[in-house]
Design an enzyme around this catalytic site. Structure first.
Site, PDB file in Angstrom:
ATOM      1  N   ARG A  94     -20.675   1.590 -41.278  1.00 56.71           N
ATOM      2  CA  ARG A  94     -21.325   3.103 -40.778  1.00 56.71           C
ATOM      3  C   ARG A  94     -21.634   3.960 -41.864  1.00 56.71           C
ATOM      4  NH1 ARG A  94     -25.198   4.742 -37.194  1.00 56.71           N
ATOM      5  NH2 ARG A  94     -24.666   6.953 -36.362  1.00 56.71           N
ATOM      6  N   ILE A 152     -13.741   6.685 -33.638  1.00 54.47           N
ATOM      7  CA  ILE A 152     -14.381   6.391 -34.835  1.00 54.47           C
ATOM      8  C   ILE A 152     -15.840   5.784 -34.783  1.00 54.47           C
ATOM      9  CG2 ILE A 152     -13.820   4.683 -36.634  1.00 54.47           C
ATOM     10  CD1 ILE A 152     -10.968   5.248 -36.552  1.00 54.47           C
ATOM     11  N   GLU A 178       3.885  -3.100 -13.878  1.00 46.88           N
ATOM     12  CA  GLU A 178       5.233  -3.716 -14.083  1.00 46.88           C
ATOM     13  C   GLU A 178       6.130  -2.474 -14.486  1.00 46.88           C
ATOM     14  OE1 GLU A 178       6.247  -7.189 -15.002  1.00 46.88           O
ATOM     15  OE2 GLU A 178       4.177  -7.778 -14.115  1.00 46.88           O
ATOM     16  N   PRO A 217       0.930  -1.234   0.035  1.00 42.35           N
ATOM     17  CA  PRO A 217      -0.088   0.051  -0.075  1.00 42.35           C
ATOM     18  C   PRO A 217       0.857   1.270   0.133  1.00 42.35           C
ATOM     19  CG  PRO A 217      -1.019  -1.660   1.486  1.00 42.35           C
ATOM     20  CD  PRO A 217       0.489  -2.142   0.984  1.00 42.35           C
ATOM     21  N   GLN A 270     -11.649  11.434 -45.403  1.00 45.25           N
ATOM     22  CA  GLN A 270     -10.260  11.274 -45.379  1.00 45.25           C
ATOM     23  C   GLN A 270      -9.831  11.661 -44.020  1.00 45.25           C
ATOM     24  OE1 GLN A 270      -7.739  14.725 -47.047  1.00 45.25           O
ATOM     25  NE2 GLN A 270      -7.047  13.268 -48.389  1.00 45.25           N
ATOM     26  N   GLY A 325       4.974   1.677  -4.016  1.00 48.09           N
ATOM     27  CA  GLY A 325       4.652   1.140  -5.331  1.00 48.09           C
ATOM     28  C   GLY A 325       5.931   1.176  -6.414  1.00 48.09           C
ATOM     29  N   ILE A 371      -2.607  -7.343  -5.976  1.00 49.73           N
ATOM     30  CA  ILE A 371      -1.893  -8.905  -6.515  1.00 49.73           C
ATOM     31  C   ILE A 371      -2.811  -9.496  -7.387  1.00 49.73           C
ATOM     32  CG2 ILE A 371      -0.673 -10.912  -5.697  1.00 49.73           C
ATOM     33  CD1 ILE A 371       0.728  -8.054  -5.042  1.00 49.73           C
TER      34      ILE A 371
HETATM   35  C1  LIG Z   1      -4.712  -3.753 -12.104  1.00 51.86           C
HETATM   36  C2  LIG Z   1      -3.213  -3.807 -11.324  1.00 51.86           C
HETATM   37  C3  LIG Z   1      -2.737  -4.908 -11.372  1.00 51.86           C
HETATM   38  C4  LIG Z   1      -1.513  -5.143 -10.549  1.00 51.86           C
HETATM   39  N1  LIG Z   1      -0.918  -6.255 -10.410  1.00 51.86           N
HETATM   40  C5  LIG Z   1       0.308  -6.270  -9.483  1.00 51.86           C
HETATM   41  C6  LIG Z   1       0.863  -7.632  -9.163  1.00 51.86           C
HETATM   42  O1  LIG Z   1       0.121  -8.933  -9.457  1.00 51.86           O
HETATM   43  N2  LIG Z   1       1.870  -7.727  -8.172  1.00 51.86           N
HETATM   44  C7  LIG Z   1       2.386  -6.551  -7.815  1.00 51.86           C
HETATM   45  O2  LIG Z   1       3.511  -6.709  -7.189  1.00 51.86           O
HETATM   46  N3  LIG Z   1       2.022  -5.450  -8.338  1.00 51.86           N
HETATM   47  C8  LIG Z   1       0.953  -5.183  -8.911  1.00 51.86           C
HETATM   48  N4  LIG Z   1       0.456  -3.756  -9.523  1.00 51.86           N
HETATM   49  C9  LIG Z   1       1.191  -2.799  -8.695  1.00 51.86           C
HETATM   50  C10 LIG Z   1       1.897  -1.826  -9.980  1.00 51.86           C
HETATM   51  O3  LIG Z   1       3.034  -2.510 -10.424  1.00 51.86           O
HETATM   52  C11 LIG Z   1       2.008  -0.647  -9.189  1.00 51.86           C
HETATM   53  O4  LIG Z   1       0.375   0.099  -9.176  1.00 51.86           O
HETATM   54  C12 LIG Z   1       2.887   0.484  -9.993  1.00 51.86           C
HETATM   55  O5  LIG Z   1       4.290  -0.110  -9.780  1.00 51.86           O
HETATM   56  C13 LIG Z   1       2.944   1.691  -9.551  1.00 51.86           C
HETATM   57  O6  LIG Z   1       2.931   1.947  -8.050  1.00 51.86           O
HETATM   58  P1  LIG Z   1       1.998   2.895  -7.494  1.00 51.86           P
HETATM   59  O7  LIG Z   1       0.500   2.394  -7.838  1.00 51.86           O
HETATM   60  O8  LIG Z   1       2.019   2.744  -5.929  1.00 51.86           O
HETATM   61  O9  LIG Z   1       2.011   4.226  -7.903  1.00 51.86           O
HETATM   62  P2  LIG Z   1       3.085   5.280  -7.264  1.00 51.86           P
HETATM   63  O10 LIG Z   1       4.362   4.702  -7.052  1.00 51.86           O
HETATM   64  O11 LIG Z   1       2.530   5.982  -5.886  1.00 51.86           O
HETATM   65  O12 LIG Z   1       3.163   6.379  -8.527  1.00 51.86           O
HETATM   66  C14 LIG Z   1       2.119   7.409  -8.669  1.00 51.86           C
HETATM   67  C15 LIG Z   1       2.366   8.184  -9.815  1.00 51.86           C
HETATM   68  O13 LIG Z   1       3.739   8.767  -9.790  1.00 51.86           O
HETATM   69  C16 LIG Z   1       4.799   8.515 -10.692  1.00 51.86           C
HETATM   70  N5  LIG Z   1       6.089   8.328 -10.130  1.00 51.86           N
HETATM   71  C17 LIG Z   1       6.340   7.839  -9.037  1.00 51.86           C
HETATM   72  N6  LIG Z   1       7.845   7.896  -8.649  1.00 51.86           N
HETATM   73  C18 LIG Z   1       8.249   8.843  -9.794  1.00 51.86           C
HETATM   74  C19 LIG Z   1       9.387   9.387  -9.958  1.00 51.86           C
HETATM   75  N7  LIG Z   1      10.333   9.014  -9.163  1.00 51.86           N
HETATM   76  N8  LIG Z   1       9.711  10.202 -11.098  1.00 51.86           N
HETATM   77  C20 LIG Z   1       8.434  10.327 -11.937  1.00 51.86           C
HETATM   78  N9  LIG Z   1       7.162   9.966 -11.598  1.00 51.86           N
HETATM   79  C21 LIG Z   1       7.076   9.014 -10.442  1.00 51.86           C
HETATM   80  C22 LIG Z   1       4.205   7.110 -11.211  1.00 51.86           C
HETATM   81  O14 LIG Z   1       4.579   6.952 -12.365  1.00 51.86           O
HETATM   82  C23 LIG Z   1       2.686   7.294 -11.019  1.00 51.86           C
HETATM   83  O15 LIG Z   1       2.348   7.987 -12.150  1.00 51.86           O
HETATM   84  C24 LIG Z   1      -0.698  -3.769  -9.933  1.00 51.86           C
HETATM   85  C25 LIG Z   1      -1.319  -2.622 -10.397  1.00 51.86           C
HETATM   86  C26 LIG Z   1      -2.609  -2.364 -10.923  1.00 51.86           C
HETATM   87  C27 LIG Z   1      -3.418  -1.257 -11.174  1.00 51.86           C
END
Ligand SMILES: Cc1cc2nc3c(=O)[nH]c(=O)nc-3n(C[C@H](O)[C@H](O)[C@H](O)COP(=O)(O)OP(=O)(O)OC[C@H]3O[C@@H](n4cnc5c(N)ncnc54)[C@H](O)[C@@H]3O)c2cc1C
Length: 396
Positions: free
Chosen positions: A279, A349, A375, A139, A290, A142, A168
């Site tokens: 359509r 479209i 990812e 939480p 175009q 990320g 996850i």
């Molecule tokens: C549907 C879904 C499935 C997922 N499944 C998995 C899974 O199976 N296993 C797993 O481990 N994780 C999973 N994830 C987690 C996913 O990999 C993370 O959501 C992702 O890595 C981003 O982390 P965060 O959501 O905490 O965003 P944050 O890290 O809080 O980022 C928020 C925003 O700030 C930007 N940001 C953060 N740091 C920087 C920086 N230094 N410079 C510029 N911009 C920045 C990010 O790009 C993003 O736009 C899943 C997420 C989703 C939405």
């Protein structure tokens, strides 16, 4: 520890490999058309992944696509994994993701597992359709994954895991969780270790099930560890090697994520072309205008460019090249942006009908969004690409 390259270059003539890949692509395309496409809208609406599809995917070898034959796997490489995911993503993002997660969940075992761990888990995956997943995100953590709070404390011959993972995929339905936890929290990335946690282990439980806007067929939950006792035999690699295992996994999976984005975009483009031909407005098919033709040409060009990047990254990976990080990140970053743009244009479209659930393009647009986030969010991938380019430059 095994190199982060999943496959050593195969000693089989290229012609044979191409033939195998073509067969895999055809099987995936037929499966997509016959059994996945007819249920894609329902899977999205109910948010329930059809259990019988798991059986079907297992039979086709999709759940063990990257596992070697010696463990009952399909013996595919990253390119064939991409082909399967692209074909399936053309009709259903959730189904493609289901197969993708299975691959990503087993990659840490590939990268960091010892021979007996591979034997044990890969055989379970290929023979019993055991489901896997990859659990890193928390939480509060990320993008900054090196700061994970989940801990693994050694106690005799076991580790006690405590912590909270979120978002996850396949949470609560997977049998094998590739989990990353800090064995030495003061060491940051160097203090992370990786474990396989089996379903049913006391202290492993599942929390909130997410309501997502896209990829709705895939169950996504919190995964919680409360004094979860994991035997040391389940640790992948040595203590402190978790970071390398995770980064190796993410690098391998990025071309496949890119292939998913290409598939979603191609599916939306194909649908938009059919619609534009049918359509009628101002007494003519809208495809004769175009303005629409230019949109279609732009969409097709973007999809082809993304596809070229994705399969070049996959080919480099399959050839066992050392420097794949930049291209793999580029492929995922570019292809996911293309998927978002092309699906949005497909909705345009179709006009008002594009906004309605009677047509699949709105689902494709919702599914495309997350390819820019998971990812490695695209901002992080851009940092990674820039870092590679600036490496060795005096100011960096
Ligand atoms: C549907 C879904 C499935 C997922 N499944 C998995 C899974 O199976 N296993 C797993 O481990 N994780 C999973 N994830 C987690 C996913 O990999 C993370 O959501 C992702 O890595 C981003 O982390 P965060 O959501 O905490 O965003 P944050 O890290 O809080 O980022 C928020 C925003 O700030 C930007 N940001 C953060 N740091 C920087 C920086 N230094 N410079 C510029 N911009 C920045 C990010 O790009 C993003 O736009 C899943 C997420 C989703 C939405």
């Amino acid at each position: 520890m095994r190199s982060t390259h999943l496959f050593l270059p195969k000693k089989i003539p290229m012609k044979e490999i191409e033939k195998e890949r073509q067969m895999i692509r055809e099987v995936a395309a037929k499966t997509a058309q016959r059994i996945i496409q007819p249920r894609a809208a329902e899977t999205d609406a109910t948010g329930e992944f059809p259990r019988d599809l798991v059986e079907a995917f297992g039979k086709q070898g999709f759940l063990s696509i990257i596992l070697p034959e010696q463990y009952g796997g399909t013996n595919g490489d990253i390119t064939s994994f991409c082909l399967v995911i692209e074909e399936i993503a053309k009709v259903c993002g959730s189904s493609s993701l289901f197969i993708l997660v299975q691959g990503v969940g087993s990659m840490p075992i590939w990268v960091g597992g010892n021979p007996s761990q591979k034997d044990l888990y890969f055989t379970q995956i290929s023979e019993k359709n055991r489901l896997t997943t990859f659990a890193f995100t928390e939480p509060e953590v990320g993008s900054d994954v090196a700061s994970i709070k989940t801990t693994a404390k050694k106690q005799g011959k076991d580790y006690l895991l405590n912590g909270h993972k979120c978002f996850i995929m396949n949470g609560s339905i997977a049998h094998l969780y590739s989990v990353f936890a800090a064995t030495d929290p003061d060491q940051g990335a160097k203090g992370i270790s990786s474990f396989v946690v089996e379903d049913g282990t006391p202290g492993l439980r599942f929390g909130k099930k997410e309501e997502k806007i896209g990829m709705r067929g895939l169950v996504t939950t919190d995964v919680i560890f409360e004094n979860c006792r994991v035997p040391q035999e389940n640790r992948l690699g040595e203590e402190g090697e978790g970071w390398k295992i995770a980064m190796g996994t993410l690098n391998m999976s990025r071309p496949v994520l890119g292939a998913q984005a290409v598939g979603i975009a191609q599916g939306a483009l194909d649908y938009a072309i059919r619609y534009a031909n049918e359509r009628i407005q101002f007494g003519k098919p809208i495809a004769s205008f175009q303005g629409i033709q230019f949109m279609i040409a732009d969409m097709a060009t973007q999809v082809e460019a993304a596809r070229a990047l994705v399969y070049q990254a996959a080919a480099d990976m399959d050839a066992g090249l050392e420097e794949t990080e930049k291209l793999c990140a580029t492929a995922k970053f570019y292809a996911s942006n293309v998927a978002m743009k092309v699906t949005t244009d497909a909705v345009q479209i179709l006009g008002g009908y594009g906004y309605m659930k009677d047509h699949p393009v709105e689902r494709m647009m919702r599914d495309a969004k997350v390819t820019q986030i998971y990812e490695g969010a695209n901002q992080i991938l851009r940092l990674l690409i820039a870092r590679q380019l600036l490496k060795g430059q005096p100011e960096f």
